[in-house]
Design an enzyme around this catalytic site. Structure first.
Site, PDB file in Angstrom:
ATOM      1  N   HIS A 194      11.821  38.288 -46.008  1.00  0.00           N
ATOM      2  CA  HIS A 194      12.532  39.066 -45.000  1.00  0.00           C
ATOM      3  C   HIS A 194      12.006  40.503 -45.023  1.00  0.00           C
ATOM      4  O   HIS A 194      11.860  41.094 -46.100  1.00  0.00           O
ATOM      5  CB  HIS A 194      14.044  39.039 -45.286  1.00  0.00           C
ATOM      6  CG  HIS A 194      14.839  39.745 -44.232  1.00  0.00           C
ATOM      7  ND1 HIS A 194      15.071  39.189 -42.999  1.00  0.00           N
ATOM      8  CD2 HIS A 194      15.419  40.969 -44.221  1.00  0.00           C
ATOM      9  CE1 HIS A 194      15.774  40.039 -42.269  1.00  0.00           C
ATOM     10  NE2 HIS A 194      16.008  41.127 -42.982  1.00  0.00           N
ATOM     11  N   LYS A 211      21.801  20.056 -34.913  1.00  0.00           N
ATOM     12  CA  LYS A 211      20.814  20.490 -35.910  1.00  0.00           C
ATOM     13  C   LYS A 211      20.540  19.376 -36.923  1.00  0.00           C
ATOM     14  O   LYS A 211      19.410  19.161 -37.358  1.00  0.00           O
ATOM     15  CB  LYS A 211      21.370  21.731 -36.633  1.00  0.00           C
ATOM     16  CG  LYS A 211      20.434  22.304 -37.661  1.00  0.00           C
ATOM     17  CD  LYS A 211      21.031  23.491 -38.363  1.00  0.00           C
ATOM     18  CE  LYS A 211      21.161  24.662 -37.436  1.00  0.00           C
ATOM     19  NZ  LYS A 211      20.848  25.954 -38.070  1.00  0.00           N
ATOM     20  N   SER A 231       1.149  34.867 -39.599  1.00  0.00           N
ATOM     21  CA  SER A 231       0.217  35.628 -40.445  1.00  0.00           C
ATOM     22  C   SER A 231       0.506  35.397 -41.936  1.00  0.00           C
ATOM     23  O   SER A 231      -0.426  35.379 -42.748  1.00  0.00           O
ATOM     24  CB  SER A 231       0.251  37.121 -40.111  1.00  0.00           C
ATOM     25  OG  SER A 231       1.454  37.714 -40.507  1.00  0.00           O
ATOM     26  N   ASN A 232       1.770  35.192 -42.295  1.00  0.00           N
ATOM     27  CA  ASN A 232       2.079  34.865 -43.701  1.00  0.00           C
ATOM     28  C   ASN A 232       1.551  33.486 -44.066  1.00  0.00           C
ATOM     29  O   ASN A 232       1.049  33.274 -45.172  1.00  0.00           O
ATOM     30  CB  ASN A 232       3.587  34.945 -43.953  1.00  0.00           C
ATOM     31  CG  ASN A 232       4.042  36.368 -44.168  1.00  0.00           C
ATOM     32  OD1 ASN A 232       3.884  36.925 -45.236  1.00  0.00           O
ATOM     33  ND2 ASN A 232       4.598  36.977 -43.116  1.00  0.00           N
ATOM     34  N   ARG A 246      15.422  30.353 -37.524  1.00  0.00           N
ATOM     35  CA  ARG A 246      16.558  29.462 -37.381  1.00  0.00           C
ATOM     36  C   ARG A 246      17.293  29.368 -38.718  1.00  0.00           C
ATOM     37  O   ARG A 246      16.645  29.373 -39.776  1.00  0.00           O
ATOM     38  CB  ARG A 246      15.986  28.079 -37.073  1.00  0.00           C
ATOM     39  CG  ARG A 246      16.699  27.272 -36.114  1.00  0.00           C
ATOM     40  CD  ARG A 246      15.803  26.194 -35.549  1.00  0.00           C
ATOM     41  NE  ARG A 246      15.389  26.547 -34.222  1.00  0.00           N
ATOM     42  CZ  ARG A 246      16.192  26.530 -33.173  1.00  0.00           C
ATOM     43  NH1 ARG A 246      17.429  26.129 -33.282  1.00  0.00           N
ATOM     44  NH2 ARG A 246      15.760  26.901 -31.990  1.00  0.00           N
ATOM     45  N   LEU A 247      18.608  29.287 -38.664  1.00  0.00           N
ATOM     46  CA  LEU A 247      19.365  29.101 -39.908  1.00  0.00           C
ATOM     47  C   LEU A 247      19.152  27.675 -40.416  1.00  0.00           C
ATOM     48  O   LEU A 247      19.165  26.729 -39.631  1.00  0.00           O
ATOM     49  CB  LEU A 247      20.854  29.306 -39.651  1.00  0.00           C
ATOM     50  CG  LEU A 247      21.412  30.720 -39.758  1.00  0.00           C
ATOM     51  CD1 LEU A 247      22.908  30.695 -39.483  1.00  0.00           C
ATOM     52  CD2 LEU A 247      21.134  31.342 -41.112  1.00  0.00           C
TER      53      LEU A 247
HETATM   54  C1  GRF Z   1       7.643  38.397 -41.235  1.00  0.00           C
HETATM   55  O1  GRF Z   1       7.767  39.775 -41.074  1.00  0.00           O
HETATM   56  C2  GRF Z   1       8.733  37.855 -42.115  1.00  0.00           C
HETATM   57  O2  GRF Z   1       9.206  38.770 -43.033  1.00  0.00           O
HETATM   58  C3  GRF Z   1       9.823  37.514 -41.124  1.00  0.00           C
HETATM   59  O3  GRF Z   1       9.146  37.060 -39.982  1.00  0.00           O
HETATM   60  C4  GRF Z   1       7.851  37.656 -39.927  1.00  0.00           C
HETATM   61  C5  GRF Z   1       6.870  36.541 -39.729  1.00  0.00           C
HETATM   62  O4  GRF Z   1       5.587  37.023 -39.448  1.00  0.00           O
HETATM   63  N1  GRF Z   1      10.751  36.556 -41.687  1.00  0.00           N
HETATM   64  P1  GRF Z   1       4.362  36.027 -39.377  1.00  0.00           P
HETATM   65  O5  GRF Z   1       4.697  34.952 -38.343  1.00  0.00           O
HETATM   66  O6  GRF Z   1       4.123  35.460 -40.733  1.00  0.00           O
HETATM   67  O7  GRF Z   1       3.195  36.865 -38.890  1.00  0.00           O
END
Ligand code: GRF
Length: 189
Positions: free
Chosen positions: A109, A65, A13-14, A91-92
């Site tokens: 985050h 990795k 979604s981001n 993943r780191l």
């Molecule tokens: C978000 O809440 C972000 O902060 C975290 O993982 C989630 C990813 O959500 N790191 P999306 O896949 O962008 O919907």
């Protein structure tokens, strides 16, 4: 114009929000690649629909990795990527990517760091019930959510807060905040 790559493992979604802010001309960047360690995830499907290039891989097919990160670096270089934007990449990041893209990897985050690092930050907040939680955008280093903070915003926890309400409010905030912070970081590159 700067080229960005988004790394995602899940819903994306981001990724969609960042792409939309580029379409709306609020963010001046080219979204040139979506990278994923989950070839079947929703983010990859969405990228295909949006005709955004993708690179996905199965970590279990590599011994180390370093090997899949070398392949990622090659793809990023082919697309002249200036900034790596982690958005739900579970993943780191290893030494190979970190040294190649020093200070050019950022992450979002879902907590007010340094509180609730690591997995399920929203669940951690619901267990500990602090007065507030939030969203943080930070540079990525070798640790888990430990890199230097670029911007963070608080969200007050409601009395009757549920996972559903908090997730909704966190995501809404992320979708507004991340494009703005990417814009700022790109201007400072
Ligand atoms: C978000 O809440 C972000 O902060 C975290 O993982 C989630 C990813 O959500 N790191 P999306 O896949 O962008 O919907």
């Amino acid at each position: 114009m700067n080229n960005i790559a988004i790394f995602a493992s899940g819903t994306g979604s981001n990724f969609v929000a960042i792409n939309q802010s580029i379409i709306n001309k609020e963010l001046n960047a080219n979204l040139v690649l979506l990278v994923s360690d989950k070839p079947e995830c929703k983010a990859i499907k969405t990228a295909n629909e949006l005709q955004i290039k993708t690179f996905s891989f199965e970590p279990k097919n590599y011994k180390k990795k370093k090997q899949f990160e070398q392949e990622i670096v090659q793809k990023l270089q082919e697309e002249n990527v200036d900034l790596i934007v982690l958005a739900g990449y579970m993943r780191l990041i290893g030494e190979t990517l970190l040294s190649e893209y020093k200070n050019r990897i950022i992450n979002i985050h879902p907590s007010y760091l340094p509180h609730f690092k690591g997995k399920d930050a929203i669940g951690q907040a619901l267990i500990h019930r602090p007065e507030y939680t939030g969203v943080t955008v930070h540079y990525v280093d070798e640790g888990m959510d430990t890199g230097s903070i670029i911007e963070q915003v608080k969200i007050d926890l409601l009395e009757n807060e549920t996972r559903e309400t908090l997730e909704q409010r966190v995501h809404k905030l992320e979708h507004m905040l991340y494009p703005k912070v990417i814009k700022k970081v790109l201007e400072e590159l």
